[in-house]
Write an enzyme that holds these catalytic residues in place. Structure first.
Site, short mmCIF file in Angstrom:
data_model
loop_
_atom_site.label_atom_id
_atom_site.label_comp_id
_atom_site.label_asym_id
_atom_site.label_seq_id
_atom_site.Cartn_x
_atom_site.Cartn_y
_atom_site.Cartn_z
N GLU B 187 48.92 35.57 45.43
CA GLU B 187 48.22 35.29 46.70
C GLU B 187 48.50 33.90 47.24
OE1 GLU B 187 46.71 36.83 44.18
OE2 GLU B 187 46.01 38.73 45.02
N HIS B 256 34.50 41.39 41.87
CA HIS B 256 35.06 42.17 42.98
C HIS B 256 34.03 42.53 44.03
CE1 HIS B 256 38.27 42.56 40.03
NE2 HIS B 256 39.07 42.99 40.98
#
Lengths: 325, 454
Positions: B187, B256
């Site tokens: 990322e 998450h």
């Protein structure tokens, strides 16, 4: 070696590169003095000692190519041809600064001169520079993105990620590692495991080499080799420059982590003096021609200083502009 | 010229002259070391500002506590008048008077008018089809890629896998691997790359498989994407959309499940959007892709399958910064966005049973915020409940209640109640997860409290 270079560049061009080096040196000395006089604030990282790197690379750049670097960026934006008065006015935080006084020493950009910063976060410019290369390839442009990175950033994770992406996607990018031996106060051998820093890119399939970054001619030859490699193979390339900064990391760094002997030894290898000597000896350029150039740069720096101090502070309304387009 | 005692750090006010390395009458070159100066932190070297001859040493070595900027020597520079100092001769025209900032300044906030303007109104007779939010997002991307060659998509599993949540299904086949790129799980790297491509004028859509992973890249988003326009004096804009699912999905636990609305709406230079339905998702994503600023586009996994009637025309846009009043009433205002809108709607029948009719505002855009719409409603209803899935501590909802009380103080008939996610990492167990998010009971209880129905 000199003969080979003489085939590539006319004496006039070589003098132009020397002029650029001299301009950067004098500009940075003046910046240091203006900092001392309290006219420049904040962080101010000088490039003195490393001029052969940016000038040697310049000798391989096409005007449409893009460049991105870290916070030690004054020399890099000057090399790209931005008028030094706008760079100095940025350092003094004035309206006429290249970033209108809103960026400062570490944040300078010029789209017209294909200079994309000036990035204050160590390592951040590397994926950004790979992104510039991505854009070149996407648009089928025959351009190369040149990405400068210091030795200190070479242990930063995103730099490895950027090497991987550049190689994986075959992007036209030249990584230039300016290894000036210290990341702030930490010597390279205290921060980086393994051997040479450029090998951190070669493991991703990026070819490269390490060279003497204190000599314009060596840098120029390597830069041209790298350019040709990128054109021929459509792959990135990396050059590690063995170089040195004479000053501390920033203006307020007394640089007690290295000895005076070491600094003096490196200064005896000064890139400006060695280039000047070669121009006279190997290229039969007369000393007068060189001193004329030096005199005109010194004069220019005085005008630059004056401009940077006479330019007004930014209008207060500037505070709220250019947050969004 | 006078050589002055320099400030060698931002905090230095005086220094000691430890040692002169030159003598009177000595020729020096610019950059030569003249003296050693001791500061509050260290001993530093003073270099010569010019070529010349040291005409006079004013301050002897060993002198202590010399104020910064006082003359310590005189350098005779060829071709220069005796008394001229290039530094002191230049009188600054710019004054250092900061006292009147608030009087002088014309505007006291960032103008977002360029974002509000230049947008198409959502009032045409569209040809609508019923599709899911997943399809609406897919259509938005495909249409914008058709219209503009500079738009491309990158992210993990967006191409050959068809998208982890199938939002990007079929786009690789349609546009090819040049414009739809699978990235490594990297990322920080690919976000920085996308920002660099945007600086060069491309318009990347950078997908995060979930926004949780954007934290790996948050430095690039904030320090590079959001700030470049400002710190370049308007030179470098970053036209990019960061998109992906945000907030709590179902049973994926702490790492998450979190809402990034408060995180990103804190940052000047970012636009933050969080649609609640397929129609808005399409219109807002298309506006985001066309916007020249960095946009954080927060989707919700649990809403991907929800259907709505969505215009199929490629000029259908929903303006950024425009809220939508999805239920009109007069008794109170309930404000939500993304998933919290559905939580509010799920208690609407019970609210109505209490004899109350609420204004329900779906914000759609968090930044810029449609303050006019909110204040208009509050001035009508005088009572406010805010529902947000994210943690309530220093949250967007907290800021919103501040804005309302400061802009509608005289109109409020009750305290503002904010129903937020609980201040805990998201648990895995089904019952605990439900409890960690705003519950129907909490929303209803808030409604009763602001309307004195307890």
């Amino acid at each position: 070696m000199a003969k080979k270079i003489s085939n590539s560049f006319s004496n006039k061009e070589l003098l132009g590169f020397y002029e650029k080096m001299f301009l950067i040196r004098k500009f940075e000395e003046k910046a240091g003095q203006l900092y001392g006089a309290g006219k420049i604030g904040g962080f101010c990282h000088l490039y003195i000692g490393q001029e052969a790197v940016v000038t040697g690379i310049l000798s391989s750049i096409q005007s449409e190519d893009t460049v991105v670097t870290s916070y030690r960026d004054h020399g890099h934006i000057l090399a790209r041809g931005v008028d030094p008065k706008y760079v100095m006015a940025e350092l003094t935080g004035r309206k006429d600064g290249i970033s209108k006084g809103k960026g400062g020493s570490m944040h300078m950009f010029s789209k017209a001169n294909r200079f994309y910063g000036g990035h204050g976060i160590v390592g951040a410019q590397v994926p950004i520079g790979v992104g510039l290369a991505f854009a070149h390839k996407y648009r089928n442009e025959k351009k190369i993105s040149r990405v400068y990175v210091g030795d200190g950033a070479m242990s930063n994770g995103q730099v490895f990620e950027a090497f991987n992406l550049a190689s994986l996607w075959s992007l036209p990018v030249l990584f230039i590692i300016e290894n000036n031996r210290y990341g702030m106060g930490t010597a390279v051998n205290r921060s980086a495991a393994g051997k040479d820093l450029y090998e951190r890119a070669t493991v991703f399939g990026v070819e490269g080499e390490k060279i003497n970054g204190m000599d314009f001619f060596e840098v120029s030859q390597a830069a041209i080799r790298a350019r040709d490699h990128i054109y021929e193979n459509s792959m990135p390339y990396v050059i590690e420059m063995d170089t040195y900064r004479y000053r501390g990391h920033s203006m307020s760094d007394p640089a007690t982590y290295r000895t005076k002997n070491e600094v003096n030894e490196m200064k005896s290898n000064d890139p400006l003096i060695s280039m000047k000597n070669k121009l006279m000896k190997d290229f039969k350029i007369k000393e007068d021609e060189i001193t004329d150039i030096e005199a005109s740069i010194k004069k220019q720096i005085k005008e630059v200083e004056k401009f940077s101090l006479e330019s007004p502070l930014p209008e207060l309304n500037e505070l709220f502009t250019e947050v969004y387009l | 010229m006078n050589i002055l005692l320099p400030a060698l750090s931002p905090t230095m006010e005086q220094g000691n002259l430890v040692k002169w390395l030159v003598k009177e009458g000595q020729q020096v070159n610019s950059g030569d070391i003249l003296a050693e100066i001791e500061t509050d932190k260290a001993t530093m070297e003073l270099d010569s500002p010019d070529d010349g001859i040291i005409q006079k040493i004013i301050v002897e070595e060993g002198t202590e506590n010399i104020p910064v900027n006082s003359p310590i020597a005189v350098l005779k520079v060829e071709g220069e008048d005796e008394d001229s100092s290039s530094i002191s001769i230049v009188e600054e025209k710019s004054t250092k008077n900061h006292a009147n900032i608030s009087n002088d300044i014309k505007s006291t906030s960032v103008s977002m008018s360029s974002i509000f303007n230049n947008q198409v109104a959502d009032d045409k007779n569209w040809t609508e089809i019923e599709i899911t939010m997943r399809e609406a997002l897919n259509n938005a991307i495909a249409e914008e890629m058709e219209l503009d060659e500079d738009v491309f998509l990158l992210g993990e599993e967006v191409a050959e896998y068809d998208g982890a949540y199938k939002v990007t299904q079929g786009l690789l086949d349609k546009f090819g691997s040049k414009r739809v790129l699978d990235t490594p799980i990297s990322e920080h790297g690919f976000t920085g790359l996308a920002i660099g491509a945007a600086m060069a004028g491309l318009k990347p859509i950078c997908e995060f498989m979930t926004f949780n992973f954007s934290m790996q890249a948050i430095d690039q988003i904030i320090n590079s994407a959001a700030k470049s326009l400002y710190m370049s004096g308007g030179e470098i804009n970053v036209p990019i959309v960061f998109r992906g699912p945000n907030g709590a999905a179902a049973r994926v636990a702490a790492q998450h499940s979190q809402c990034f609305v408060s995180w990103y709406s804190h940052i000047p230079g970012l636009i933050v959007v969080a649609p609640s339905n397929a129609r808005d998702a399409k219109g807002l994503l298309k506006s985001s892709i066309r916007n020249p600023n960095p946009v954080i586009f927060l989707e919700h996994e649990l809403l991907y399958k929800e259907k709505a009637n969505v215009p199929s025309e490629n000029d259908f846009l929903i303006p950024l910064g425009k809220a939508n009043v999805i239920n009109e009433g007069s008794d109170l205002t309930i404000i939500g966005f993304s998933m919290s809108v559905h939580r509010i709607l799920s208690v609407l029948p019970e609210i109505q049973k209490l004899g109350l009719s609420p204004d329900i505002i779906d914000l759609r855009s968090i930044k810029p915020l449609d303050e006019e719409c909110i204040y208009q409603s509050v001035k009508k209803t005088n009572r406010v409940v805010i529902v947000e899935d994210g943690w309530g501590n220093t949250s967007f909802g907290s800021h919103l209640s501040y804005l309302i009380q400061s802009n509608c103080f005289d109109y409020l008939d009750s305290e503002i109640i904010k129903v937020s996610g609980k201040d805990v990492p998201m648990p895995y167990a089904e019952n605990l997860e439900a409890l960690a998010l705003p519950t129907k009971e909490e929303i209803l209880s808030a409604v009763k409290k602001v309307t004195y129905k307890n």
